[in-house]
Enzyme design. Structure first.
Site, PDB file in Angstrom:
ATOM      1  N   ARG A 256       0.830  -1.212   0.000  1.00 30.61           N
ATOM      2  CA  ARG A 256       0.000   0.000   0.000  1.00 30.61           C
ATOM      3  C   ARG A 256       0.865   1.263   0.000  1.00 30.61           C
ATOM      4  O   ARG A 256       0.472   2.306  -0.512  1.00 30.61           O
ATOM      5  CB  ARG A 256      -0.908   0.021   1.230  1.00 30.61           C
TER       6      ARG A 256
ATOM      7  N   ASN B 222      -3.941 -19.253  12.283  1.00 32.95           N
ATOM      8  CA  ASN B 222      -3.453 -20.225  13.287  1.00 32.95           C
ATOM      9  C   ASN B 222      -4.421 -20.298  14.472  1.00 32.95           C
ATOM     10  O   ASN B 222      -4.689 -21.365  15.002  1.00 32.95           O
ATOM     11  CB  ASN B 222      -2.088 -19.882  13.901  1.00 32.95           C
ATOM     12  N   CYS B 223      -4.920 -19.117  14.849  1.00 27.70           N
ATOM     13  CA  CYS B 223      -5.744 -19.038  16.062  1.00 27.70           C
ATOM     14  C   CYS B 223      -7.053 -19.804  15.918  1.00 27.70           C
ATOM     15  O   CYS B 223      -7.669 -20.172  16.908  1.00 27.70           O
ATOM     16  CB  CYS B 223      -6.033 -17.580  16.412  1.00 27.70           C
TER      17      CYS B 223
ATOM     18  N   PRO C 105      20.795  -2.416  10.287  1.00 28.55           N
ATOM     19  CA  PRO C 105      19.780  -1.406   9.953  1.00 28.55           C
ATOM     20  C   PRO C 105      18.896  -1.764   8.758  1.00 28.55           C
ATOM     21  O   PRO C 105      17.808  -1.209   8.615  1.00 28.55           O
ATOM     22  CB  PRO C 105      20.601  -0.144   9.659  1.00 28.55           C
TER      23      PRO C 105
ATOM     24  N   ALA D 207      12.619  -7.054  12.269  1.00 28.47           N
ATOM     25  CA  ALA D 207      12.074  -8.341  12.731  1.00 28.47           C
ATOM     26  C   ALA D 207      10.820  -8.083  13.546  1.00 28.47           C
ATOM     27  O   ALA D 207      10.719  -7.072  14.265  1.00 28.47           O
ATOM     28  CB  ALA D 207      13.107  -9.100  13.551  1.00 28.47           C
TER      29      ALA D 207
ATOM     30  N   GLY E 134       7.047 -10.159  15.408  1.00 32.66           N
ATOM     31  CA  GLY E 134       6.301 -11.370  15.761  1.00 32.66           C
ATOM     32  C   GLY E 134       6.898 -12.173  16.901  1.00 32.66           C
ATOM     33  O   GLY E 134       7.640 -11.664  17.736  1.00 32.66           O
TER      34      GLY E 134
ATOM     35  N   TYR F  94     -23.734   1.872  29.067  1.00 34.13           N
ATOM     36  CA  TYR F  94     -24.581   1.120  30.001  1.00 34.13           C
ATOM     37  C   TYR F  94     -26.028   1.080  29.549  1.00 34.13           C
ATOM     38  O   TYR F  94     -26.633   2.098  29.235  1.00 34.13           O
ATOM     39  CB  TYR F  94     -24.527   1.727  31.416  1.00 34.13           C
TER      40      TYR F  94
HETATM   41  P1  FAD Z   1       3.777 -17.108  12.319  1.00 34.22           P
HETATM   42  O1  FAD Z   1       2.427 -16.564  12.131  1.00 34.22           O
HETATM   43  O2  FAD Z   1       3.894 -18.427  13.013  1.00 34.22           O
HETATM   44  O3  FAD Z   1       4.474 -17.217  10.916  1.00 34.22           O
HETATM   45  C1  FAD Z   1       5.809 -17.651  10.795  1.00 34.22           C
HETATM   46  C2  FAD Z   1       5.991 -18.266   9.414  1.00 34.22           C
HETATM   47  O4  FAD Z   1       7.371 -18.237   9.130  1.00 34.22           O
HETATM   48  C3  FAD Z   1       5.570 -19.722   9.355  1.00 34.22           C
HETATM   49  O5  FAD Z   1       4.610 -19.914   8.338  1.00 34.22           O
HETATM   50  C4  FAD Z   1       6.852 -20.469   9.037  1.00 34.22           C
HETATM   51  O6  FAD Z   1       6.629 -21.532   8.142  1.00 34.22           O
HETATM   52  C5  FAD Z   1       7.707 -19.390   8.392  1.00 34.22           C
HETATM   53  N1  FAD Z   1       9.149 -19.609   8.537  1.00 34.22           N
HETATM   54  C6  FAD Z   1       9.853 -19.786   9.675  1.00 34.22           C
HETATM   55  N2  FAD Z   1      11.167 -19.904   9.383  1.00 34.22           N
HETATM   56  C7  FAD Z   1      11.276 -19.800   8.049  1.00 34.22           C
HETATM   57  C8  FAD Z   1      12.381 -19.845   7.163  1.00 34.22           C
HETATM   58  N3  FAD Z   1      13.630 -20.029   7.593  1.00 34.22           N
HETATM   59  N4  FAD Z   1      12.144 -19.708   5.851  1.00 34.22           N
HETATM   60  C9  FAD Z   1      10.886 -19.521   5.382  1.00 34.22           C
HETATM   61  N5  FAD Z   1       9.813 -19.478   6.183  1.00 34.22           N
HETATM   62  C10 FAD Z   1      10.019 -19.608   7.492  1.00 34.22           C
HETATM   63  N6  FAD Z   1      -2.423 -15.831  19.223  1.00 34.22           N
HETATM   64  C11 FAD Z   1      -3.392 -15.027  19.707  1.00 34.22           C
HETATM   65  O7  FAD Z   1      -3.128 -13.841  19.919  1.00 34.22           O
HETATM   66  N7  FAD Z   1      -4.642 -15.494  19.959  1.00 34.22           N
HETATM   67  C12 FAD Z   1      -4.986 -16.788  19.729  1.00 34.22           C
HETATM   68  O8  FAD Z   1      -6.137 -17.187  19.947  1.00 34.22           O
HETATM   69  C13 FAD Z   1      -4.002 -17.663  19.230  1.00 34.22           C
HETATM   70  N8  FAD Z   1      -4.290 -18.952  18.995  1.00 34.22           N
HETATM   71  C14 FAD Z   1      -3.331 -19.774  18.451  1.00 34.22           C
HETATM   72  C15 FAD Z   1      -3.648 -21.094  18.178  1.00 34.22           C
HETATM   73  C16 FAD Z   1      -2.719 -21.941  17.610  1.00 34.22           C
HETATM   74  C17 FAD Z   1      -3.074 -23.380  17.342  1.00 34.22           C
HETATM   75  C18 FAD Z   1      -1.420 -21.440  17.284  1.00 34.22           C
HETATM   76  C19 FAD Z   1      -0.395 -22.333  16.644  1.00 34.22           C
HETATM   77  C20 FAD Z   1      -1.086 -20.132  17.573  1.00 34.22           C
HETATM   78  C21 FAD Z   1      -2.036 -19.289  18.147  1.00 34.22           C
HETATM   79  N9  FAD Z   1      -1.736 -17.952  18.462  1.00 34.22           N
HETATM   80  C22 FAD Z   1      -2.700 -17.128  18.976  1.00 34.22           C
HETATM   81  C23 FAD Z   1      -0.367 -17.408  18.271  1.00 34.22           C
HETATM   82  C24 FAD Z   1      -0.245 -16.642  16.973  1.00 34.22           C
HETATM   83  O9  FAD Z   1      -0.715 -17.419  15.926  1.00 34.22           O
HETATM   84  C25 FAD Z   1       1.214 -16.272  16.767  1.00 34.22           C
HETATM   85  O10 FAD Z   1       1.624 -15.492  17.850  1.00 34.22           O
HETATM   86  C26 FAD Z   1       1.418 -15.502  15.477  1.00 34.22           C
HETATM   87  O11 FAD Z   1       1.014 -16.255  14.377  1.00 34.22           O
HETATM   88  C27 FAD Z   1       2.894 -15.130  15.327  1.00 34.22           C
HETATM   89  O12 FAD Z   1       3.092 -14.491  14.115  1.00 34.22           O
HETATM   90  P2  FAD Z   1       4.506 -14.558  13.387  1.00 34.22           P
HETATM   91  O13 FAD Z   1       4.360 -13.826  12.123  1.00 34.22           O
HETATM   92  O14 FAD Z   1       5.563 -14.199  14.329  1.00 34.22           O
HETATM   93  O15 FAD Z   1       4.710 -16.115  13.112  1.00 34.22           O
END
Ligand code: FAD
Length: 558
Positions: free
Chosen positions: A21, A41-42, A275, A279, A281, A424
């Site tokens: 965007r 994921n959630c 820089p 990063a 998540g 309320y």
């Molecule tokens: P992710 O969303 O996990 O994405 C990381 C991605 O990076 C993955 O797809 C992985 O394949 C890729 N990757 C990693 N290393 C490499 C590499 N070297 N090369 C290429 N790709 C790579 N959070 C909430 O706040 N509320 C909830 O209800 C909740 N429920 C959840 C339920 C489940 C079952 C799970 C598994 C998680 C849940 N979470 C929840 C947590 C939430 O999903 C994560 O905190 C969030 O997805 C993190 O985001 P991220 O981008 O850091 O990592």
């Protein structure tokens, strides 16, 4: 601009969409080693229980759909195996073909997330011991469920373990949940988790708490999960959900700084020690806003917002990510458990002193049908700073924790909660909302209008006085307490000791406060039990060491 993003789910997808965007002409590529990007994921646990019936609804956008909409190149099943920060290149392996190639970037965003933790116990690495992390994980578990299994053991009582246990129970499977700590959901203090243990028991989930797994053995089509106390659980399915570890290997091998909590170190603009590399998540270390210390907080909300901020900053915004509070909520059958900021364990570990109070208000006006009691615990300090809160109940838990989270983030003091003007009408709340009540209680406490004692701290020498009505007392009272209903208290003051602290209690603390004022006004030394008998019961319940399951031998309700 050539932007590469590693990881295409919560943080990565958000960063890519925002970058597009901001820059129509940038070359943006997402590499993800998984088969899907931008999935929910959630929502995965809820497909297991058929709450979300159609799995495809969890795939928020297909790689081709995302590409079409954003003109971002999506490379799924492509793992980034190395980063060369000097040459500004990444080494990528195509997992389908095994081919390796390198790609160049101007800016790189890491959003590699975290991975499930596998405990070092024999049998835990058996590939048939499953984790719920990705869409393929979910598909595999779902096909096992649909094959008609009878029993499952879930190892780990964090929010994923609890959600999986709940959804397996919905499918009529006999579920056992094993947790090494004394309570599920470690973001809660033990007494706050007690009503949730009851809720799980009510839905026929067997709980082994304070009891770790020592070994997992496969026996034919079944597993035997051995626990530290010698219990052997025979089961058709084992789900491992004991926690997460951040994916920091790539960052480490690129010599990016790693923080003391084990996450990738970033500055307030989410820039790593290089820089050109940002990063976001689960993999990063953030400032824990409640305690002002570095922490790892693995939640979707922070990841998605950080992705957006990182993209903004790559385009010169200089926007700060101030930190996270770990605000979270988990559905436990018909209850909700929410928290924000620090709990007692975190504060004690950080050496931060605090005060605490308990309240048990109704979700809305009690005369309007459907009001449900919620249990609230708030932690704060003498300077009136709110440090954390936990709420367990039915309706309205989410709204109240979000108000507190917003208040903490914006520096409102606990006494200012008294003034908040919240919506309320009887079906939704009360003219004095539970949030206002937190302010009233804190104000009374900090201004010296009340002195409270919490259930675990009732002095042994105190005279404990129950001021509830006869019918309430008939259902149970604190052992050793004397009973004088509040309405009779003024007439029976001569039966009470003047030289001993009187700890007074009612059901939730309101009549107890009135009694405390009456006693103090008549020259007695008195303190009110915070949250009354209900808080005491929650403490009692949390102290029962449950190495044995609830409802031994019972079958599941469907
Ligand atoms: P992710 O969303 O996990 O994405 C990381 C991605 O990076 C993955 O797809 C992985 O394949 C890729 N990757 C990693 N290393 C490499 C590499 N070297 N090369 C290429 N790709 C790579 N959070 C909430 O706040 N509320 C909830 O209800 C909740 N429920 C959840 C339920 C489940 C079952 C799970 C598994 C998680 C849940 N979470 C929840 C947590 C939430 O999903 C994560 O905190 C969030 O997805 C993190 O985001 P991220 O981008 O850091 O990592």
């Amino acid at each position: 601009m050539k932007l590469i993003i590693i990881g295409g789910v919560a943080g990565g997808a958000s960063a890519a969409a925002r970058a597009r965007r901001l820059d129509e002409h940038a070359t943006i590529t997402i590499y993800d080693r998984g088969a899907y990007i931008s999935f929910a994921n959630c929502g995965l646990p809820y497909h297991l229980g058929d709450i979300i019936k159609n799995r495809d609804e969890l795939i928020l956008m297909s790689p081709s759909g995302f590409e079409q909409k954003t003109q971002v190149t999506i490379k799924t099943r492509h793992e980034v195996s190395a980063i060369d920060p000097h040459k500004k290149t990444v080494t990528v392996r195509d997992l389908a073909s095994g081919n390796e190639f390198s790609d160049t970037y101007d800016k790189l965003i890491l959003s590699p997330g975290s991975s499930p933790l596998i405990p070092p116990v024999p049998g835990a690495k058996n590939p048939k011991v499953l984790c719920l992390w990705t869409i393929p994980d979910m598909d595999q578990i779902k096909s096992i469920i649909d094959s008609g299994i009878n029993s499952a053991v879930v190892i780990g009582g964090g929010f994923i373990g609890v959600e999986v246990a709940e959804n397996l129970a919905y499918k009529g499977i006999e579920v056992t949940l094993v947790e090494m700590l004394p309570n599920i959901l470690p973001q809660l203090d033990a007494e706050m988790a007690a009503p949730l243990h009851e809720e799980m028991r009510h839905h026929r989930v067997k709980l082994y708490l304070g009891n770790g797994v020592s070994e997992i053995n496969e026996q034919g089509a079944k597993f035997i999960v051995s626990l530290q106390d010698g219990t052997a659980l025979h089961t058709d399915l084992v789900i491992m959900a004991v926690g997460v570890r951040p994916n920091v290997e790539l960052a480490k091998s690129a010599n990016l700084a790693i923080g003391e909590s084990g996450g990738i170190q970033v500055n307030s603009t989410l820039q790593t020690s290089n820089p050109d590399i940002y990063a976001v998540g689960d993999a990063i270390e953030v400032n824990h806003l409640a305690i002002g210390r570095p922490a790892r907080i693995a939640l979707a909300g922070p990841a998605a917002k950080q992705g957006r901020i990182a993209a903004n900053n790559i385009y010169g915004a200089n926007q700060a990510y101030r930190g996270s509070l770990g605000t979270s909520i988990c559905k436990v059958f018909n209850k909700s458990a929410a928290s924000t900021g620090a709990n007692e364990t975190t504060l004690q570990q950080a050496g931060i002193s605090y005060l605490k109070c308990y309240l048990h208000p109704a979700s809305h006006a009690s005369y309007y049908p459907g009001a449900e009691m919620m249990h609230i615990k708030v932690l704060f300090n003498h300077q009136e700073r709110i440090l954390g809160a936990q709420i367990v109940g039915g309706q309205g838990v989410d709204k109240r924790i979000d108000v507190i989270a917003t208040s903490i983030r914006n520096g409102l003091t606990i006494t200012q909660l008294e003034e908040l003007e919240l919506c309320y009408a009887p079906p939704y709340g009360s003219a004095k909302d539970p949030i206002n009540f937190i302010g009233f209680v804190a104000n009374n406490l900090l201004k010296g209008h009340t002195e409270i004692v919490t259930p675990e701290a009732i002095p042994a020498e105190a005279f404990v006085l129950d001021v509830r009505e006869d019918f309430e007392v008939a259902r149970g009272m604190i052992p050793g307490a004397q009973h004088i209903p509040l309405g009779q208290l003024r007439n029976r003051l001569d039966t009470l000791p003047k030289d001993t602290l009187i700890v007074v209690y009612c059901k939730v603390g309101i009549r107890g406060f009135n009694a405390e004022r009456i006693l103090k006004g008549n020259g007695f030394s008195a303190k009110n039990l915070s949250g009354g008998y209900l808080s005491w019961q929650m403490f009692q319940s949390s102290r029962v060491h449950r190495t044995q399951p609830f409802h031994e031998g019972e079958t599941n309700v469907h």
